[in-house]
Design an enzyme around this catalytic site. Structure first.
Site, PDB file in Angstrom:
ATOM      1  N   ARG A   1       0.825  -1.218   0.000  1.00 39.04           N
ATOM      2  CA  ARG A   1       0.000   0.000   0.000  1.00 39.04           C
ATOM      3  C   ARG A   1       0.857   1.264   0.000  1.00 39.04           C
ATOM      4  NH1 ARG A   1      -5.145  -1.782   3.820  1.00 39.04           N
ATOM      5  NH2 ARG A   1      -6.487  -2.310   2.074  1.00 39.04           N
TER       6      ARG A   1
ATOM      7  N   LYS B   1     -13.802 -11.204   7.336  1.00 42.09           N
ATOM      8  CA  LYS B   1     -14.845 -10.200   7.595  1.00 42.09           C
ATOM      9  C   LYS B   1     -16.160 -10.647   6.952  1.00 42.09           C
ATOM     10  CE  LYS B   1     -11.566  -6.354   7.598  1.00 42.09           C
ATOM     11  NZ  LYS B   1     -11.038  -5.339   6.689  1.00 42.09           N
TER      12      LYS B   1
ATOM     13  N   GLY C   1      -6.822  -5.933   1.363  1.00 40.17           N
ATOM     14  CA  GLY C   1      -5.520  -5.734   1.989  1.00 40.17           C
ATOM     15  C   GLY C   1      -4.812  -7.049   2.259  1.00 40.17           C
TER      16      GLY C   1
ATOM     17  N   GLY D   1     -12.769  -3.911   0.972  1.00 37.38           N
ATOM     18  CA  GLY D   1     -14.121  -3.422   1.216  1.00 37.38           C
ATOM     19  C   GLY D   1     -14.538  -2.416   0.156  1.00 37.38           C
TER      20      GLY D   1
HETATM   21  P1  ADP Z   1      -9.077  -8.930   2.906  1.00 35.42           P
HETATM   22  O1  ADP Z   1      -8.223  -8.010   3.747  1.00 35.42           O
HETATM   23  O2  ADP Z   1      -8.324  -9.513   1.758  1.00 35.42           O
HETATM   24  O3  ADP Z   1     -10.364  -8.288   2.487  1.00 35.42           O
HETATM   25  P2  ADP Z   1     -10.124 -10.219   5.289  1.00 35.42           P
HETATM   26  O4  ADP Z   1      -9.602  -9.083   6.085  1.00 35.42           O
HETATM   27  O5  ADP Z   1     -11.583 -10.406   5.212  1.00 35.42           O
HETATM   28  O6  ADP Z   1      -9.476 -10.187   3.814  1.00 35.42           O
HETATM   29  O7  ADP Z   1      -9.577 -11.601   5.878  1.00 35.42           O
HETATM   30  C1  ADP Z   1      -8.227 -11.914   5.982  1.00 35.42           C
HETATM   31  C2  ADP Z   1      -7.996 -12.837   7.156  1.00 35.42           C
HETATM   32  O8  ADP Z   1      -8.852 -13.954   7.070  1.00 35.42           O
HETATM   33  C3  ADP Z   1      -6.597 -13.417   7.205  1.00 35.42           C
HETATM   34  O9  ADP Z   1      -5.910 -12.833   8.293  1.00 35.42           O
HETATM   35  C4  ADP Z   1      -6.812 -14.907   7.398  1.00 35.42           C
HETATM   36  O10 ADP Z   1      -5.980 -15.468   8.402  1.00 35.42           O
HETATM   37  C5  ADP Z   1      -8.257 -14.978   7.817  1.00 35.42           C
HETATM   38  N1  ADP Z   1      -8.902 -16.266   7.543  1.00 35.42           N
HETATM   39  C6  ADP Z   1      -9.009 -16.902   6.373  1.00 35.42           C
HETATM   40  N2  ADP Z   1      -9.618 -18.097   6.514  1.00 35.42           N
HETATM   41  C7  ADP Z   1      -9.929 -18.213   7.821  1.00 35.42           C
HETATM   42  C8  ADP Z   1     -10.569 -19.229   8.597  1.00 35.42           C
HETATM   43  N3  ADP Z   1     -10.992 -20.354   8.044  1.00 35.42           N
HETATM   44  N4  ADP Z   1     -10.718 -19.008   9.923  1.00 35.42           N
HETATM   45  C9  ADP Z   1     -10.267 -17.858  10.476  1.00 35.42           C
HETATM   46  N5  ADP Z   1      -9.658 -16.868   9.797  1.00 35.42           N
HETATM   47  C10 ADP Z   1      -9.488 -17.045   8.485  1.00 35.42           C
HETATM   48 MG    MG Z   2      -8.305  -7.490   5.825  1.00 36.56          MG
END
Ligand code: ADP
Ligand code: MG
Length: 400
Positions: A34, A199, A357, A381
């Site tokens: 970023r 999330k 992210g 998001g």
């Molecule tokens: P992004 O930032 O790409 O939008 P999120 O913030 O929603 O993604 O999610 C990222 C997190 O999700 C990572 O830190 C990962 O460890 C967690 N994650 C993925 N699969 C699982 C799971 N099965 N249980 C708990 N956490 C998870």
């Molecule tokens: Mg995230």
């Protein structure tokens, strides 16, 4: 939307709202994507003689200073990338900020401390947010919005401040919006969407709109367990959004009605303990069918059959949008699902977009060449809400 080229920035104080919300571990930046993404905008302003005041949030502090969310490490890294010193203000609108900005010469850069150390930044109260934006406005003559990862937030620095200063979009926002337009207006088919991450409730909303656009939706990561639970399966101690089960069932029914392929994991990696990222994963982790998760275990990644299934569903994609890791990729034992999806994107003939992210960081941390993807978005998001068809406050404010 105006661009930087439309502003006369020489000798002016230019407030750049960036998204420097990078992952940190023990105060060390684990992925600087970023920072690198917004650096060209800052460099361009520097070259044109602006006095650049950069501001961002980092993490989710509770409206007051909290050292673990300090942007100080980011100032150092930004300076390295720009190849020039970046002055750091230890507050956002206080004495340090005022003095640091006043000391800037033409072509110099300062970074303010975390915007969210101030309750006004994220306040739902228009007056409180407006008052904070008024304070921020005293630090600048012009505003450049380039924090794409935050444009879906109605926050003081994103929404209220650009209404108080002559403004333009930075190059990063211009690029991001260009790509997302492509995903909404002229999408090549089959259009495959892969969703995962943690999330869950944030992301379920996007499915509504994607059901009208995508040909296939693949669900992994923490999201998958709410769907599996909605279908009546035991999910043990996996991430679960109990109150969203009904919504999941509606999506599954709607997908069927519309002929959208909805693909859930068929197997998962489970363990009794969430992995300690610093040590090895618990010795007792193993693979189970997605409808046979033991009650005392937690799903932490998609399993090998699901990796193959998802790869097959991506093999002929014309367009892919992927948001959310397939598992707890931060630990090597639970990174294979995320790796497999990243590889499948690279192998697919289509235009591939990775948003989010953590998803973007995962791709780089797992050793993939970021340039091999069609586009890596700095906003999860934000890109999801754009694809949902929502008006994004930070973009609307730049239009005005
Ligand atoms: P992004 O930032 O790409 O939008 P999120 O913030 O929603 O993604 O999610 C990222 C997190 O999700 C990572 O830190 C990962 O460890 C967690 N994650 C993925 N699969 C699982 C799971 N099965 N249980 C708990 N956490 C998870
Ligand atoms: Mg995230």
């Amino acid at each position: 939307m105006k661009t930087i080229e439309d502003l006369d920035v020489a000798g002016k104080r230019v407030f750049v709202r960036a998204d420097l919300n990078v992952p940190l571990s023990d105060g060390r930046i684990t992925d600087d994507g970023r920072i690198r993404a917004v650096a060209p905008t800052i460099a361009k302003l520097v070259e044109r003689g602006a006095r650049v005041v950069v501001a961002s949030h980092l993490g989710r502090p509770k409206g007051a200073p909290d050292p673990q969310f300090s942007l100080a490490p980011v100032a150092g890294r930004l300076g390295e990338i720009l190849g020039k010193p970046v002055a750091f203000a230890t507050d956002t609108v206080g004495d340090s900020a005022t003095a640091t900005v006043a000391a800037l010469g033409d072509g110099e850069v300062a970074l303010l401390e975390n915007l969210r150390f101030n309750a006004g930044e994220t306040s739902k109260d228009d007056a409180e947010r407006g008052a904070f934006a008024d304070q921020l406005a005293t630090l600048a003559d012009l505003y450049v919005g380039d924090g794409f990862g935050a444009v879906h937030r109605k926050h003081a620095s994103v929404f209220d401040l650009p209404q108080r200063l002559p403004h333009a979009a930075g190059d990063l926002i211009a690029t991001e919006v260009g790509v997302l337009k492509k995903l909404t207006d002229e999408v090549a088919r089959p259009y495959v969407v892969v969703l995962g991450g943690a999330k869950v409730s944030d992301k379920l909303g996007v499915i509504d709109n994607l059901l009208k656009k995508a040909d296939r939706i693949l669900i992994g990561g923490g999201m998958a367990y709410t769907f599996l639970a909605a279908k009546g399966h035991e999910v043990g101690i996996s991430l679960l959004q109990e109150d969203q089960k009904g919504r999941c069932l509606e999506y599954l029914a709607e997908a069927e009605k519309r002929g959208v392929e909805f693909v859930l994991p068929v197997d998962v990696l489970v363990s009794k303990d969430f992995p300690d990222l610093k040590t090895k994963a618990p010795a007792d982790f193993g693979t189970v069918a997605a409808d046979a998760i033991p009650a005392d275990q937690e799903g932490l990644d998609i399993g090998p059959k699901t990796r193959e299934l998802f790869a097959a569903k991506l093999a002929d994609a014309g367009t892919v949008f992927w948001n959310g890791p397939m598992g707890v990729f931060e630990h090597p034992d639970y990174a294979n699902g995320t790796k497999a999806v990243a590889q499948a994107l690279l192998d697919s003939p289509g235009f591939t977009v990775v948003g989010g992210g953590d998803s973007a960081a995962a791709v780089r941390i797992l050793g993939f060449d970021e340039n091999a993807f069609g586009h890596i978005s700095t906003g999860g998001g934000a890109s999801l809400e754009y694809l949902e068809g929502k008006t994004l406050p930070g973009l609307a404010a730049l239009e005005g």
